[in-house]
Write an enzyme that holds these catalytic residues in place. Structure first.
Site, PDB file in Angstrom:
ATOM      1  N   MET A  65       0.828  -1.169   0.000  1.00 54.16           N
ATOM      2  CA  MET A  65       0.000   0.000   0.000  1.00 54.16           C
ATOM      3  C   MET A  65       0.877   1.240   0.000  1.00 54.16           C
ATOM      4  O   MET A  65       1.163   1.776   1.048  1.00 54.16           O
ATOM      5  CB  MET A  65      -0.907   0.004   1.230  1.00 54.16           C
ATOM      6  CG  MET A  65      -1.929   1.097   1.114  1.00 54.16           C
ATOM      7  SD  MET A  65      -2.456   1.907   2.619  1.00 54.16           S
ATOM      8  CE  MET A  65      -0.989   2.606   3.274  1.00 54.16           C
ATOM      9  N   PRO A  66       1.330   1.656  -1.142  1.00 54.42           N
ATOM     10  CA  PRO A  66       2.144   2.872  -1.183  1.00 54.42           C
ATOM     11  C   PRO A  66       1.336   4.119  -0.836  1.00 54.42           C
ATOM     12  O   PRO A  66       0.128   4.186  -1.070  1.00 54.42           O
ATOM     13  CB  PRO A  66       2.618   2.939  -2.636  1.00 54.42           C
ATOM     14  CG  PRO A  66       2.480   1.558  -3.156  1.00 54.42           C
ATOM     15  CD  PRO A  66       1.305   0.975  -2.434  1.00 54.42           C
ATOM     16  N   PHE A  67       2.036   5.074  -0.277  1.00 56.48           N
ATOM     17  CA  PHE A  67       1.489   6.406  -0.050  1.00 56.48           C
ATOM     18  C   PHE A  67       2.252   7.331  -0.985  1.00 56.48           C
ATOM     19  O   PHE A  67       3.484   7.336  -0.996  1.00 56.48           O
ATOM     20  CB  PHE A  67       1.692   6.830   1.406  1.00 56.48           C
ATOM     21  CG  PHE A  67       1.216   8.224   1.687  1.00 56.48           C
ATOM     22  CD1 PHE A  67      -0.134   8.503   1.776  1.00 56.48           C
ATOM     23  CD2 PHE A  67       2.122   9.254   1.849  1.00 56.48           C
ATOM     24  CE1 PHE A  67      -0.578   9.789   2.026  1.00 56.48           C
ATOM     25  CE2 PHE A  67       1.691  10.543   2.103  1.00 56.48           C
ATOM     26  CZ  PHE A  67       0.336  10.818   2.192  1.00 56.48           C
ATOM     27  N   THR A  86       6.145   6.430  -0.690  1.00 57.75           N
ATOM     28  CA  THR A  86       6.553   5.717   0.521  1.00 57.75           C
ATOM     29  C   THR A  86       5.870   4.359   0.485  1.00 57.75           C
ATOM     30  O   THR A  86       4.656   4.272   0.282  1.00 57.75           O
ATOM     31  CB  THR A  86       6.125   6.483   1.788  1.00 57.75           C
ATOM     32  OG1 THR A  86       6.689   7.791   1.747  1.00 57.75           O
ATOM     33  CG2 THR A  86       6.598   5.765   3.045  1.00 57.75           C
TER      34      THR A  86
END
Length: 142
Positions: free
Chosen positions: A1-3, A72
Site C-alpha cells: 500500500m504505497p502512499f 513511501t
C-alpha cells in the site's frame, strides 16, 4: 500500500488527476499494487503563494514543468522493479498529463510494516505481539 505525494508547478485539478492516474497505473503495472489501493496527496503550486525549486543535475535539464513524485512503501522491491516503475511513471505522465519525462523527479522511501497505521490508531500490518507479514503479503482483516 504505497502512499504517494505528487507536487506539480502550475497544475490544475485536471492535470493533477492525470498525474495521479499515471503514478497509480505505473505502480500497478510494475510492482503489483492493486488498482484500488490508491492513497495520494496531489498538490498544485501556483508559483506565487507556493512554488517548487528545480535545477539541472546529472545532465537532466528541468524547467517549470517539474513534477515531484514521492512514494513511501514497505521494503521488498528489487532495483529492477524500481527502475521499471520510474520509467513507466515518466511514460504515463507524458502520455496523460503532457509532462516531459525529464521533468518527472521520483523518490522512493521504504519502511517496515510496523511503520503504517491505516486508521483507528492501529498498526494493521503488525498485530500486537506478532511478527510483521512479509512485504507485499496480503493482510486479512478479521
Amino acid at each position: 500500500m504505497p502512499f504517494v505525494r505528487i507536487d506539480a508547478l502550475g497544475a490544475d485539478s485536471e492535470r493533477l488527476d492525470a498525474l495521479g492516474r499515471a503514478v497509480q497505473e505505473a505502480l500497478t503495472e510494475t510492482i503489483g499494487v492493486p488498482p484500488d489501493d490508491r492513497f495520494q496527496v496531489l498538490v498544485g503550486h501556483d508559483g506565487t503563494g507556493s512554488t517548487l525549486r528545480h535545477g539541472d543535475y546529472l545532465g537532466v535539464h528541468r524547467d517549470d514543468g517539474i513534477v515531484y513524485v514521492a512514494i513511501t512503501m514497505r521494503a521488498g522491491r528489487t532495483p529492477d522493479q524500481k527502475r521499471a516503475l520510474y520509467r513507466r511513471i515518466a511514460e504515463l505522465a507524458h502520455s496523460y498529463a503532457g509532462t516531459e519525462p525529464r521533468n518527472v523527479f521520483v523518490t522512493v522511501t521504504e519502511n517496515e510494516s510496523v511503520d503504517w497505521s491505516l486508521g483507528n490508531g492501529e498498526a494493521q500490518y503488525t498485530p500486537a505481539g506478532g511478527e510483521a507479514p512479509a512485504a507485499g503479503a496480503v493482510v486479512q482483516q478479521g
